[in-house]
Each structure stands twice: as C-alpha cells, then as structure tokens.
Design an enzyme around this catalytic site. Structure first.
Site, PDB file in Angstrom:
ATOM      1  NE  ARG A 118      -4.036   0.264   1.580  1.00 37.39           N
ATOM      2  CZ  ARG A 118      -4.762   0.534   2.475  1.00 37.39           C
ATOM      3  NH1 ARG A 118      -5.014  -0.248   3.348  1.00 37.39           N
ATOM      4  NH2 ARG A 118      -6.561   1.594   1.623  1.00 37.39           N
TER       5      ARG A 118
ATOM      6  CD  GLN B 100     -12.701   1.809   5.357  1.00 38.38           C
ATOM      7  OE1 GLN B 100     -13.782   2.308   4.945  1.00 38.38           O
ATOM      8  NE2 GLN B 100     -11.368   1.543   4.666  1.00 38.38           N
TER       9      GLN B 100
ATOM     10  CG  ASP C 194      -3.960   6.229   6.642  1.00 42.16           C
ATOM     11  OD1 ASP C 194      -4.959   7.020   6.594  1.00 42.16           O
ATOM     12  OD2 ASP C 194      -3.402   5.182   6.093  1.00 42.16           O
TER      13      ASP C 194
ATOM     14  CG  ASN D 158      -7.329  10.106   8.140  1.00 42.16           C
ATOM     15  OD1 ASN D 158      -6.774   8.657   8.784  1.00 42.16           O
ATOM     16  ND2 ASN D 158      -8.720  10.169   8.783  1.00 42.16           N
ATOM     17  CE  LYS D 159      -9.589   5.212   3.501  1.00 38.02           C
ATOM     18  NZ  LYS D 159      -9.158   4.138   3.216  1.00 38.02           N
TER      19      LYS D 159
HETATM   20  O1  MRU Z   1      -8.042   2.272   4.367  1.00 31.67           O
HETATM   21  P1  MRU Z   1      -7.519   2.329   5.561  1.00 31.67           P
HETATM   22  O2  MRU Z   1      -8.505   1.404   5.998  1.00 31.67           O
HETATM   23  O3  MRU Z   1      -6.549   1.152   5.481  1.00 31.67           O
HETATM   24  O4  MRU Z   1      -7.364   3.713   6.184  1.00 31.67           O
HETATM   25  C1  MRU Z   1      -7.042   4.041   6.971  1.00 31.67           C
HETATM   26  C2  MRU Z   1      -7.406   6.145   7.384  1.00 31.67           C
HETATM   27  O5  MRU Z   1      -7.628   5.935   6.797  1.00 31.67           O
HETATM   28  C3  MRU Z   1      -6.886   5.933   9.061  1.00 31.67           C
HETATM   29  O6  MRU Z   1      -8.006   6.435   9.250  1.00 31.67           O
HETATM   30  C4  MRU Z   1      -5.731   6.009   9.158  1.00 31.67           C
HETATM   31  O7  MRU Z   1      -4.803   4.857   8.890  1.00 31.67           O
HETATM   32  C5  MRU Z   1      -5.214   6.114  10.780  1.00 31.67           C
HETATM   33  S1  MRU Z   1      -5.540   4.717  11.748  1.00 31.67           S
HETATM   34  C6  MRU Z   1      -4.975   5.095  13.826  1.00 31.67           C
END
Ligand code: MRU
Length: 343
Positions: free
Chosen positions: A86, A193, A234, A244-245
């Site tokens: 990723r 999520q 992230d 972030n997401k």
């Molecule tokens: O695609 P994902 O589910 O891995 O994305 C996760 C996020 O965006 C979280 O907010 C981020 O990783 C912080 S987790 C403590």
C-alpha cells in the site's frame, strides 16, 4: 483481550477485518507473502497496524529462512514485497526502514543472532504501538468534556493499531475517565470502515454513539450536535498537513465553517519530514469498491469510477495534532521533535 495482530507460536495472527462485523475471524499468516496479501486485501488495515504487520512479515521471512547464505537476499525480497502493498500509509515505510536497520546492524553477528534481533524488533514495534496509543489517548482525552458530541471518520481504533487506537484511543481514554459524551461515526464509503469497524468497537465498549452516513455530517454540525471532530492519519507532513481516508478534507472544511475544532490523533511515526503536500502518493483502489457495496452492484455495469483512497487536509484546517509526546498546536514544524531524538 484480542489484539488486532499478535505473534504467537512462530506465526502471526490477525483479525480478518473484511469479515467484520458479521464474523470475528482470525487468520494465521505463516510467511511474508501471506502477510503482504493480508495488507493488500485489507484484512489488516489502518496505518499503525500496517506498520506492525510489515515488521512481522520481515520477522516471518527471517524465521522461515533456513539457508544461511540466502538470509540477506530473502530479507531483501520480503522488504521489497511488503513495501509494494500500500503506497500511502507512512507507518509501513517507517517500520520497514526500522527493520532494515536492525538486520544491517546485526550483519556480523551470525544468522541466528540476526534472526533473533529481527524478530525481537518486530515484537518491540508492536509493544511500542500499544504504549504510544495509550499515551495519545491520555493526552487527547483532556480535550474531551462532558456533554460533547465528537464526530469521527473511518476507523482509527484498536483495529487500526495493535490495540486501543489513535482517534478512537482518545475517545476510549475519555470514556475510561468517565466522561459523558456522544460519538458520531461516519460510515466511510466506499469500504465502510466507520459502519463496520468503528461501530463494532464502540458497541463492544458500550460507548454511546450514533452511526451516520457521510453526507449527514454538515446537517448535524449545523444543528449543533457536534462540537469536536477527531480523526487519525496515514501520513503527516513536516508542516502538519494531514493525509487520511478520503472524505477527511471535506469534514475539515465543514468543521472550519461551523467553528468546530478539528483534531488529528497520530503517533510520531506517522510524520514524514520529507513529504510535501504534492509529493504524497494517494492510493487509487479498484472501481468495484465504488460500484459495489459488499459484493452487491449498485451502479450500472460499465460505470466509470474514481476511487482515491485518501485525501490531504491542509495544515490551516487542523486545530491540533495529538501525539504520544503531547498535543501540538499550529504553526506546525514537526521537525523539532525529531531533532530532540524522540523518534
Ligand atoms: O484504507 P484504510 O482503512 O487503511 O485507511 C485507514 C485510515 O484512513 C485511518 O484513519 C488511518 O490509517 C489512521 S488509523 C489509526
């Protein structure tokens, strides 16, 4: 207490997050290839958890290699494979660099000592994550008061880390301190999520919460139900821009418009001092995640799709960054934390 990821009996056990909330399924990963697939399939996800998974993937590669002369090559192969899983989560690269440094420093010590050091380092990264999340929780809970409405996005909980969580770690700690507040969890399309994982965690902990669809955030802010937003990250740039997401940026704009503080909770390992807003790689994922919901098609066949998994929230929209070292306020120059040798 079940951990998101655990090293046991020479294997790595992870909770299969694609099966939640219907089923609590545990997967045992025996080799680094399976670990890499688990990250790609998002059986394990969330930046800190991905970092721990990659470190344990390297540990599996070391453990499984019985040919002394091939050990370094095998570690190199595992490193490369895990790096490719990723592209956005900073903790993945941070953990892999940390593992590489350990095996490079142990080169002269013979393969048994090297293997032991590599495995111990992966276990240390996991244990540190638990302590770091606890510290983030404690630091951040000071920002939560009785009567608050706290909106969160995606899953930055125990499932995104080893346990406790970052943004949800703050919420957990505040709840443990007996504060009375309500959480609003956005469902977080496309992979839900928020609905599947954050709601699962909040329900399990009996923390009062309401699930909303993503497009309801503006309405409930306007109504005065939300007075704090708290999300994970992230990747954070040197000057506090937050990746972030996808959808996080929109929430930050909305929070600004409604004069609601927008907090980001993340470990220092999520900060990339070299990243600039325009250099961050935003992962593009499969169109089927948008055209389908949990395997059911919701758009006409052949519909063209955009599916960026993350977005970047500029620093001027971020009220504070909650780390294990304290709550950092703007203007952000996060490099000073590293000059002090804190990471
Ligand atoms: O695609 P994902 O589910 O891995 O994305 C996760 C996020 O965006 C979280 O907010 C981020 O990783 C912080 S987790 C403590």
């Amino acid at each position: 207490l079940i951990r998101t990821i655990d090293w046991k009996d020479d294997g790595v056990y992870i909770i299969d997050q694609t099966a939640l909330p219907d089923e609590l399924k545990i997967i045992r990963c025996e080799d680094y290839e399976r670990m890499a697939e688990a990250i790609e399939r998002m059986e394990i996800r969330g930046a800190p958890a991905i970092g721990v998974a990659a470190a344990m993937g390297i540990a599996l590669a070391a453990k499984n290699c019985n040919n002394e002369r091939e050990l370094l090559e095998e570690l190199g192969r595992a490193y490369k494979r895990l790096r490719s899983t990723r592209p956005t989560a900073r903790n993945l690269f941070w953990a892999l660099e940390r593992m590489r440094k350990v095996w490079e420093d142990a080169l002269k010590e013979g393969s048994n000592a090297l293997k032991e050091k590599v495995i111990n380092e992966a276990l240390a990264i996991a244990e540190e994550d638990v302590a770091v999340c606890r510290a983030i929780g404690k630091n951040g809970s000071a920002l939560i008061s009785d009567g608050d409405g706290v909106l969160t996005y995606c899953n930055a909980g125990a499932l995104a880390c080893v346990e406790h969580g970052t943004a949800l770690g703050v919420i957990r700690s505040a709840y443990e301190e007996d504060k009375k507040f309500v959480v609003y969890s956005c469902e977080t399309r496309p992979l839900l999520q928020g609905a599947r994982l954050t709601a699962f965690e909040l329900k399990h902990e009996r923390i009062p919460f309401k699930l909303i669809t993503d497009n309801m955030a503006a309405y409930i802010m306007k109504k005065g139900l939300v007075n704090k937003v708290i999300v994970g990250a992230d990747l954070i740039t040197r000057h506090g821009d937050v990746v972030n997401k996808v959808g996080t940026y929109g929430l930050a704009v909305l929070a600004k418009h409604h004069s609601i503080p927008f907090y980001v909770a993340a470990p220092l390992s999520t900060i990339d001092l070299n990243a600039r807003p325009d250099s961050v790689i935003i992962e593009e994922r499969a169109p089927s995640e948008v055209t389908h919901i949990r395997g059911v098609r919701i758009a006409p066949e052949g519909t063209e799709v955009l599916n960026p998994a993350f977005d970047l929230t500029p620093n001027h929209l971020v009220s504070a960054i909650i780390t294990e070292k304290g709550v950092l306020c703007p203007p952000y120059d996060l490099s000073f934390l590293f000059r002090q040798g804190n990471n």
